[in-house]
Design a protein around this motif. Structure first.
Motif, short mmCIF file in Angstrom:
data_model
loop_
_atom_site.label_atom_id
_atom_site.label_comp_id
_atom_site.label_asym_id
_atom_site.label_seq_id
_atom_site.Cartn_x
_atom_site.Cartn_y
_atom_site.Cartn_z
N SER A 111 0.28 -1.32 -0.16
CA SER A 111 -0.11 0.46 -0.20
C SER A 111 0.84 1.27 0.01
O SER A 111 0.41 2.53 -0.95
N GLU A 112 2.18 1.12 0.72
CA GLU A 112 2.94 2.52 0.38
C GLU A 112 3.27 2.57 -0.23
O GLU A 112 3.69 3.84 -1.26
N VAL A 113 4.34 1.81 -1.30
CA VAL A 113 4.68 1.65 -1.93
C VAL A 113 3.24 1.89 -4.02
O VAL A 113 4.05 2.62 -4.04
N ALA A 114 1.81 1.61 -3.45
CA ALA A 114 1.37 2.10 -4.31
C ALA A 114 1.23 3.53 -4.15
O ALA A 114 0.41 4.43 -5.31
N LEU A 115 0.66 4.17 -2.62
CA LEU A 115 1.41 5.04 -2.47
C LEU A 115 2.26 5.98 -3.31
O LEU A 115 2.01 7.43 -3.62
N GLN A 116 3.46 5.85 -3.00
CA GLN A 116 4.08 6.19 -3.19
C GLN A 116 3.83 6.48 -5.24
O GLN A 116 4.41 7.50 -5.63
N THR A 118 1.40 6.53 -6.83
CA THR A 118 0.48 7.08 -7.24
C THR A 118 0.70 9.02 -7.14
O THR A 118 0.99 9.59 -7.97
N GLN A 119 1.26 8.98 -5.74
CA GLN A 119 2.25 10.30 -5.66
C GLN A 119 3.02 10.49 -6.77
O GLN A 119 3.30 11.39 -6.95
N LEU A 120 3.41 9.54 -7.09
CA LEU A 120 5.16 9.92 -8.25
C LEU A 120 4.11 10.35 -9.61
O LEU A 120 4.88 10.96 -10.49
N GLU A 121 3.30 9.80 -9.97
CA GLU A 121 2.36 9.75 -11.50
C GLU A 121 1.59 11.12 -11.36
O GLU A 121 1.42 11.65 -12.12
N GLU A 122 1.02 11.33 -10.17
CA GLU A 122 0.62 12.77 -10.00
C GLU A 122 1.29 13.43 -10.31
O GLU A 122 1.23 14.83 -10.66
N LEU A 123 3.01 13.62 -10.09
CA LEU A 123 3.85 14.56 -9.52
C LEU A 123 4.44 14.94 -11.03
O LEU A 123 4.43 15.73 -11.66
N MET A 124 4.87 13.42 -11.56
CA MET A 124 5.32 13.39 -13.17
C MET A 124 3.81 14.52 -14.22
O MET A 124 3.53 15.21 -14.73
N GLN A 125 2.85 13.78 -13.90
CA GLN A 125 0.97 14.67 -14.86
C GLN A 125 1.43 16.29 -13.90
O GLN A 125 1.38 17.04 -15.27
N SER A 126 1.91 16.70 -13.14
CA SER A 126 1.80 17.96 -12.87
C SER A 126 3.17 18.57 -13.19
O SER A 126 2.91 19.30 -13.48
N LEU A 127 3.99 17.80 -13.75
CA LEU A 127 5.84 18.73 -14.14
C LEU A 127 4.95 18.35 -15.44
O LEU A 127 5.38 19.38 -16.12
#
Length: 375
Positions: A111-116, A118-127
């Motif tokens: 779940s922590e890896v999935a959360l990370q 998700t956060q990484l994908e959101e960060l990449m999409q934001s970038l």
């Protein structure tokens, strides 16, 4: 475990002996019988029966003891197996508990890896989104700046260059969400290439050239140098070779010079009186000091026309050029090549003025606004 039936106790030996006596007494036999042989047989029978009972009892007791030993051994084995089963069950419980703990830890890590992730994908999409937004804002600012330059200069080159640069940057970005912007830029480029507007830079260059040529334009009342005077100047020039010639050659040269001098005097005398038709007496009666103001007024009209072109006031610029053309034809010598060249330049400047509105890039700007909004 099989149950053992209870063993009955052996009969008492006194009971059979008392029973015949009572029976014989009750029967009322007349005399006593011989009881010794019969009593011995009965005793032997009873003894045999007792021995058989004892033997069967011993056998049963021995068999019961074996059964008890076997039951005890089976009970001990069952106890050992139960203890071993309890141990294994306890170990299984510990293993299950440890496995559950590991599973919970693994699930927490997953779940922590999935959360990370998700956060990484959101960060990449934001970038990516911020990069696209910066690209869109940069392209829009460049296009608006090119529009201002086009409005100031009247040339479509800044706008065409800005659109081509924007198209190249979008191709390098390779973002599907910017495809509508690229299509809109392509359509606006086609529209710009087909548009016909005034060449402001060329028109301004022509007007500047005319302003520089005004001081060299000859007016109509200017007196030109006589051709005979030029011939006299050319004839009076002596060379060292002519001075060292023979006396005959010197006399011929003197006669030639005298003849040319006479021709010059004759031409000057004829030029004192000229007969010509005057259609515009103002041009002939123009004083020399007024010629300066005439040239300055012509320059002012050309400069006003230049300002009108820069301000996109083509009607005012065309009126100033018309007034400059009228002054040129009225006060300056129409036979002069410079005057003719200036007149042709004025005609070309008037013909190059086209009242055409600059193409608008509404489609490209709308596509950029849509891309910036993220829709």
């Amino acid at each position: 475990m099989s149950s053992v039936p209870p063993i009955a106790p052996p009969p008492s030996p006194a009971a059979p002996v008392a029973a015949p006596a009572d029976t014989a007494a009750q029967a009322g036999s007349p005399g006593p019988l011989p009881a010794a042989p019969r009593g011995n047989a009965l005793q032997w029978i009873l003894a045999a029966m007792a021995a058989a009972a004892l033997a069967s009892t011993g056998l049963l007791w021995q068999k019961l003891s074996g059964i008890q030993e076997q039951l005890a051994r089976q009970s001990a084995d069952s106890g050992a197996l139960a203890i071993e089963a309890r141990t294994m069950a306890r170990q299984a419980e510990d293993l299950v508990r440890e496995t559950a703990a590991r599973l919970s830890v693994a699930e927490a890590r997953v779940s922590e890896v999935a959360l990370q992730r998700t956060q990484l994908e959101e960060l990449m999409q934001s970038l990516s989104r911020s990069r696209d937004e910066n690209l869109v804002v940069d392209i829009e600012s460049g296009i608006r700046l090119a529009q201002q330059q086009t409005q100031l200069t009247g040339s479509l080159e800044p706008l065409v260059a800005a659109l081509k640069s924007a198209n190249l940057r979008i191709e390098r970005a390779a973002q599907p969400r910017l495809a509508p912007v690229q299509r809109a830029i392509g359509r606006d480029l086609d529209r710009l290439t087909r548009a016909a507007v005034t060449d402001t830079a060329g028109l301004l260059a022509r007007l500047d050239d005319l302003v520089r040529q005004v001081d060299d334009l000859p007016v109509q009342n200017a007196v030109a140098q006589a051709a005979a005077t030029r011939r006299l100047g050319a004839g009076l020039v002596t060379t060292p070779a002519a001075a060292s010639a023979t006396p005959q050659a010197t006399a011929a040269w003197w006669q030639t010079a005298l003849q040319r001098s006479w021709e010059v005097v004759r031409d000057e005398a004829r030029g004192l009186v000229r007969v010509s038709r005057i259609d515009q007496p103002e041009a002939i009666l123009l004083a020399p000091e007024q010629a300066f103001f005439l040239r300055e007024n012509l320059k002012l009209k050309l400069l006003n026309a230049r300002l009108g072109v820069l301000a996109r006031q083509y009607d005012s610029a065309r009126a100033d050029l018309t007034a400059a053309t009228a002054a040129l034809n009225k006060y300056f010598d129409p036979a002069s090549r410079r005057t003719q060249a200036a007149a042709s330049t004025l005609q070309a400047a008037q013909a190059s003025m086209k009242v055409a509105e600059l193409p608008r890039l509404d489609e490209t700007l709308a596509a950029l606004a849509t891309a910036a909004a993220g829709r």
